[in-house]
Design a protein around this motif. Sequence first.
Motif, PDB file in Angstrom:
ATOM      1  N   VAL A 100       2.579 -42.812 -26.440  1.00 15.34           N
ATOM      2  CA  VAL A 100       3.919 -42.604 -25.870  1.00 15.34           C
ATOM      3  C   VAL A 100       3.855 -41.608 -24.717  1.00 15.34           C
ATOM      4  O   VAL A 100       4.470 -41.801 -23.662  1.00 15.34           O
ATOM      5  CB  VAL A 100       4.905 -42.104 -26.944  1.00 15.34           C
ATOM      6  CG1 VAL A 100       6.235 -41.692 -26.302  1.00 15.34           C
ATOM      7  CG2 VAL A 100       5.141 -43.185 -27.990  1.00 15.34           C
ATOM      8  N   PHE A 101       3.079 -40.541 -24.900  1.00 16.19           N
ATOM      9  CA  PHE A 101       2.930 -39.530 -23.849  1.00 16.19           C
ATOM     10  C   PHE A 101       2.308 -40.135 -22.595  1.00 16.19           C
ATOM     11  O   PHE A 101       2.729 -39.860 -21.474  1.00 16.19           O
ATOM     12  CB  PHE A 101       2.049 -38.385 -24.352  1.00 16.19           C
ATOM     13  CG  PHE A 101       1.817 -37.308 -23.319  1.00 16.19           C
ATOM     14  CD1 PHE A 101       2.765 -36.325 -23.088  1.00 16.19           C
ATOM     15  CD2 PHE A 101       0.642 -37.292 -22.575  1.00 16.19           C
ATOM     16  CE1 PHE A 101       2.550 -35.350 -22.125  1.00 16.19           C
ATOM     17  CE2 PHE A 101       0.418 -36.322 -21.612  1.00 16.19           C
ATOM     18  CZ  PHE A 101       1.384 -35.345 -21.396  1.00 16.19           C
ATOM     19  N   LEU A 103       2.413 -43.321 -21.676  1.00 17.94           N
ATOM     20  CA  LEU A 103       3.366 -44.235 -21.059  1.00 17.94           C
ATOM     21  C   LEU A 103       4.456 -43.493 -20.291  1.00 17.94           C
ATOM     22  O   LEU A 103       4.929 -43.969 -19.257  1.00 17.94           O
ATOM     23  CB  LEU A 103       4.002 -45.124 -22.140  1.00 17.94           C
ATOM     24  CG  LEU A 103       3.067 -46.135 -22.817  1.00 17.94           C
ATOM     25  CD1 LEU A 103       3.790 -46.880 -23.912  1.00 17.94           C
ATOM     26  CD2 LEU A 103       2.499 -47.117 -21.793  1.00 17.94           C
ATOM     27  N   GLN A 104       4.857 -42.328 -20.793  1.00 18.64           N
ATOM     28  CA  GLN A 104       5.898 -41.542 -20.138  1.00 18.64           C
ATOM     29  C   GLN A 104       5.369 -40.738 -18.954  1.00 18.64           C
ATOM     30  O   GLN A 104       6.145 -40.261 -18.129  1.00 18.64           O
ATOM     31  CB  GLN A 104       6.554 -40.586 -21.146  1.00 18.64           C
ATOM     32  CG  GLN A 104       7.398 -41.288 -22.194  1.00 18.64           C
ATOM     33  CD  GLN A 104       8.050 -40.322 -23.159  1.00 18.64           C
ATOM     34  OE1 GLN A 104       7.659 -39.159 -23.248  1.00 18.64           O
ATOM     35  NE2 GLN A 104       9.057 -40.796 -23.881  1.00 18.64           N
ATOM     36  N   ASN A 105       4.078 -40.570 -18.902  1.00 19.86           N
ATOM     37  CA  ASN A 105       3.456 -39.809 -17.827  1.00 19.86           C
ATOM     38  C   ASN A 105       2.400 -40.660 -17.118  1.00 19.86           C
ATOM     39  O   ASN A 105       1.253 -40.237 -16.955  1.00 19.86           O
ATOM     40  CB  ASN A 105       2.831 -38.520 -18.375  1.00 19.86           C
ATOM     41  CG  ASN A 105       3.856 -37.596 -18.991  1.00 19.86           C
ATOM     42  OD1 ASN A 105       4.473 -36.778 -18.331  1.00 19.86           O
ATOM     43  ND2 ASN A 105       4.052 -37.734 -20.306  1.00 19.86           N
ATOM     44  N   GLY A 106       2.830 -41.858 -16.733  1.00 19.11           N
ATOM     45  CA  GLY A 106       1.900 -42.800 -16.133  1.00 19.11           C
ATOM     46  C   GLY A 106       1.214 -42.278 -14.886  1.00 19.11           C
ATOM     47  O   GLY A 106       0.019 -42.457 -14.703  1.00 19.11           O
ATOM     48  N   HIS A 107       1.969 -41.610 -14.014  1.00 20.01           N
ATOM     49  CA  HIS A 107       1.390 -41.098 -12.774  1.00 20.01           C
ATOM     50  C   HIS A 107       0.322 -40.037 -13.059  1.00 20.01           C
ATOM     51  O   HIS A 107      -0.740 -40.014 -12.430  1.00 20.01           O
ATOM     52  CB  HIS A 107       2.488 -40.505 -11.887  1.00 20.01           C
ATOM     53  CG  HIS A 107       3.483 -41.522 -11.412  1.00 20.01           C
ATOM     54  ND1 HIS A 107       3.126 -42.547 -10.565  1.00 20.01           N
ATOM     55  CD2 HIS A 107       4.798 -41.693 -11.678  1.00 20.01           C
ATOM     56  CE1 HIS A 107       4.185 -43.298 -10.315  1.00 20.01           C
ATOM     57  NE2 HIS A 107       5.216 -42.796 -10.980  1.00 20.01           N
ATOM     58  N   TYR A 108       0.619 -39.166 -14.019  1.00 19.98           N
ATOM     59  CA  TYR A 108      -0.350 -38.125 -14.394  1.00 19.98           C
ATOM     60  C   TYR A 108      -1.608 -38.754 -14.964  1.00 19.98           C
ATOM     61  O   TYR A 108      -2.724 -38.364 -14.642  1.00 19.98           O
ATOM     62  CB  TYR A 108       0.276 -37.181 -15.413  1.00 19.98           C
ATOM     63  CG  TYR A 108      -0.705 -36.215 -16.051  1.00 19.98           C
ATOM     64  CD1 TYR A 108      -1.078 -35.042 -15.417  1.00 19.98           C
ATOM     65  CD2 TYR A 108      -1.267 -36.507 -17.300  1.00 19.98           C
ATOM     66  CE1 TYR A 108      -1.979 -34.162 -15.995  1.00 19.98           C
ATOM     67  CE2 TYR A 108      -2.177 -35.641 -17.883  1.00 19.98           C
ATOM     68  CZ  TYR A 108      -2.523 -34.469 -17.229  1.00 19.98           C
ATOM     69  OH  TYR A 108      -3.419 -33.613 -17.804  1.00 19.98           O
TER      70      TYR A 108
END
Length: 214
Positions: A100-101, A103-108
Amino acid sequence: MIYVLGFISQVLFFTRTLIQWVLSERARKVLSPTIYWVLSIVASYLFVIYGWFRNDFAILLGQLISYYIYIWNLNETGVWKRINRFLRSILVITPIIAIVFVLQNGHYFIENFFTNEKIPVWLIIFGTLGQILFSLRFVYQWLYSMSKNESLLPIGFWLISLIGSGIIAIYGILRVDPILILGQSVGFIAYTRNIVIYKKELTKRSQSEPIYNQ
């Protein structure tokens, strides 16, 4: 500290293989001992953390593939139900939270794993393929064990282990990662020996079968 974490996880991975190998040598047949799966889940949990701090997508993907298969084997051997319910929840939910982390921080994630200037894309792909192949041995083990209704480590598992380990060892050398190099190098002997034991077991079994004359 990151290398220490990775070293501990590799020691646990090596220990599980060593114990399985020694027990199989004594029994003169390939075994799937409970301690193998207990050490697997602990080592995998630590190695996921190591892979995250190392910004290594190959390690993360490889561990996530086999993680829940370890839990299945623990359940099959009756150990999973004896673990504290809270601890079981932590073990089950941690990889999900990590996904989940991501997916929520795709750019990172892309910035650190796929556009890392220190790691060429082709090397990430090469290492990822090795980790996928190495992890698929547990998918094979799971499907085989499901068909037999028993936690087993068939010969195909060890053959895939040998090939996958070779790719990861090369990846570790190219990345100058002493943890990966050490972890994969020491497994070669155990994987090869299990294949030998398995073949001897099959030969002995075939020789003991009665021959009926027509």
